[in-house]
Structure formats: C-alpha cells, structure tokens
Design a protein around this motif. Sequence first.
Motif: not given
Lengths: 98, 98, 98, 98
Positions: B10, B12-16, B19-20, B65, B70-73
């Motif tokens: 996952l 950490k970015v703002e839009t779907d 993310v994709c 990254v 900037p970060s990832v979960m």
Amino acid sequence: MNASIAIQVLPKVETDSEVCRIVDQVIAHIEQTGLSYYVGSFETTVEGEFEELMELIKECQYIAVKSGCPSVMSYVKISFKPEGGILTIDQKVSKHHR
Amino acid sequence: MNASIAIQVLPKVETDSEVCRIVDQVIAHIEQTGLSYYVGSFETTVEGEFEELMELIKECQYIAVKSGCPSVMSYVKISFKPEGGILTIDQKVSKHHR
Amino acid sequence: MNASIAIQVLPKVETDSEVCRIVDQVIAHIEQTGLSYYVGSFETTVEGEFEELMELIKECQYIAVKSGCPSVMSYVKISFKPEGGILTIDQKVSKHHR
Amino acid sequence: MNASIAIQVLPKVETDSEVCRIVDQVIAHIEQTGLSYYVGSFETTVEGEFEELMELIKECQYIAVKSGCPSVMSYVKISFKPEGGILTIDQKVSKHHR
C-alpha cells in the motif's frame, strides 16, 4: 457497490486435507450468495454492499465451525467507500491474467 | 518448493491511479523473478524457496519507494515448511477457476 | 529509525500450550536483538532500521521451526519510510495505556 | 468469552495527524463498549462474545467514515471458539509487560 472484503479462514484442524475440506465449504457458502467473488491462494475476495459483506464475514465463521472445527482463526481485509466507486476485482486483477 | 508468500503493498500516495501505477511496478518486479505467482485483488501470492521469497519481500518495498511514494505499508503472509510439500497455488486455486 | 514491523507467528502444532511455548521463543529472540519492541495479543511490533527488521522477519521463521513445529504461518505488517520519521510505538500506544 | 478480534483501521486521509485523530475516535468507540481491549501499535485487540465483536467490527468502519475520511481500509483478525476458552489478552500479554 461500496465495499469489498478479502477473507482467509484457518480452521484449527490437524491435516491439510481437513483444512481444504472446510475452506471449500466456506467458499461454497460465498458462492451461493450470488455476490462477485474471486478465490486466491490465501484469501477469497468478495465485493458488494457493506452491510451484506459484514454479515458474510460472520456467516463464514459459523460455516467453518459447523463444518467440523472446534475453533477458527480468520484474517479479513475490509475496503469501504460509502460514496461508492471502489476499485473492482476486475479492475485490479484482469490485466494480470491474460 | 518450501514456502509461499502473499504480499499487499500500500503506497502512501493520494489517488487510486497512483496506487495502481506503483503496485503494477511491484508486480512487474515479481514477474521478472521467474517465480510462480498469482495476482489477487488485495494481494499477490508467490511460491518458491524460503530465502529467495524473504529477499523478494524486501525488494518489493524498495521498488514501491523508488516508484515514487514517500512511505509504504505492506501486509505479508508467509507459509514456510522446511521439509517441503506446502500446498501450491495451483492446488488451492485451480478448482475454483474453471 | 525508518521502519517498524508487526509479526504474528502461528506454528502448526496441536495445542495452545505448544503454540505459546514456540511464540515465547520467537519473542525471546526479538528481545535479544536489543530493538524496541512491544508484545500485543496477536502480534509483536518491533521498530528499527528497515534492513535489520527484514532480517528479523526471516530469523523469526527459523526460530519457530527450530523450536519444534514442522511448518509455520506468519502474518507480517511492514511500515517503511526511507526518510525516517515514522510514528513510533510510543507515540501510538502510550496515551492509551495510562 | 468465546472470541477475540484485532482491528487496524486505516482511514484514507493525507496526514499522519489526521490518521491518528480518526483512529483515536475508533478507539474511543471501542472503549465505551465496556469490553476488555488492548491498544497495540498497529492494531487494537478486543475480547468478548462473538456476535457483539462482529457488530463492533462493522461499527468501527462507520465511526472512521463519520470522523471524516472518504474511505477506509481495515485489517481484522478473528479468533472464534464457540465452546469458549480462548486465550485471553491477559494470558498472552501480561508476562511480557512486567
């Protein structure tokens, strides 16, 4: 459609074949709901309306127990977007399965 | 084969769509390993030898990254059976995808 | 500090007491690393540098197996922020444990 | 007591402080149920009767959304043993927090 879930049910039984037998019963239950679902290696994804999916999570635990395990451990992911418009299983998976 | 993993990244970015885009890069990285893998709706399963899969988990974080977050979960499942004989993706999934 | 992980190790053994015995060995291993950690009900959180935590995830699987289970299933969360500044265990937990 | 759950709620908002604000509201909701709970770094564990915990999982999603996020992603573990006798939070955690 405003939600999707992924569910892994781990029945506390001794053999892999018993695990598979019980998981198959849980998947059969998911199938008969008529909801769109997708079986993965560790978890099954289902999409639909939030309330019915929350009910389904509960039912899956009962199905596992009734299928013959004394206890069950489940791992569930819930994606909920009340306004709708979550990414569908198809949008996320199809391009990778051509 | 003595292990399989499932990994959900996952970013950490703002839009779907962002993310994709990043998740696609992670999946592309998994594919070029040549390992057997299976893309699901929330997570991708990979099977192989334990040590190479542990390395892959680490690499996937770096790929995410470097792809621009900037970060990832991440959420990871690890199934490890040193003597071998774990259930394969094919054994678990195929009968449900006819 | 640029990462934190949470790890749940589920050894494939028959009794709850055997599960606890093996999990205690995994926690003892985490403790001797000297890293900051926090034992929760289902998972143990550890914080530190990304690479050492990735190594620790791998070691925990070996510890479980060496402690006497034929196979192990683990559930891991990874939070990674290369620039540093992730929320610490203390920031997230302390206010709720007064 | 026949069940325990662990729940991590990840509101889709931009800043860590917004995440914390919303998660605190979810924890406040859990607290007012009067159930035994334990806040960890990534997830909060709650123990009680199975049906009330299933209801609580649902409520936590609504609380998150009402607290101000357009969508939420949650990670839930469910341990269910109809006959009772699951390991309590206290049994699992106390010896590690002396």
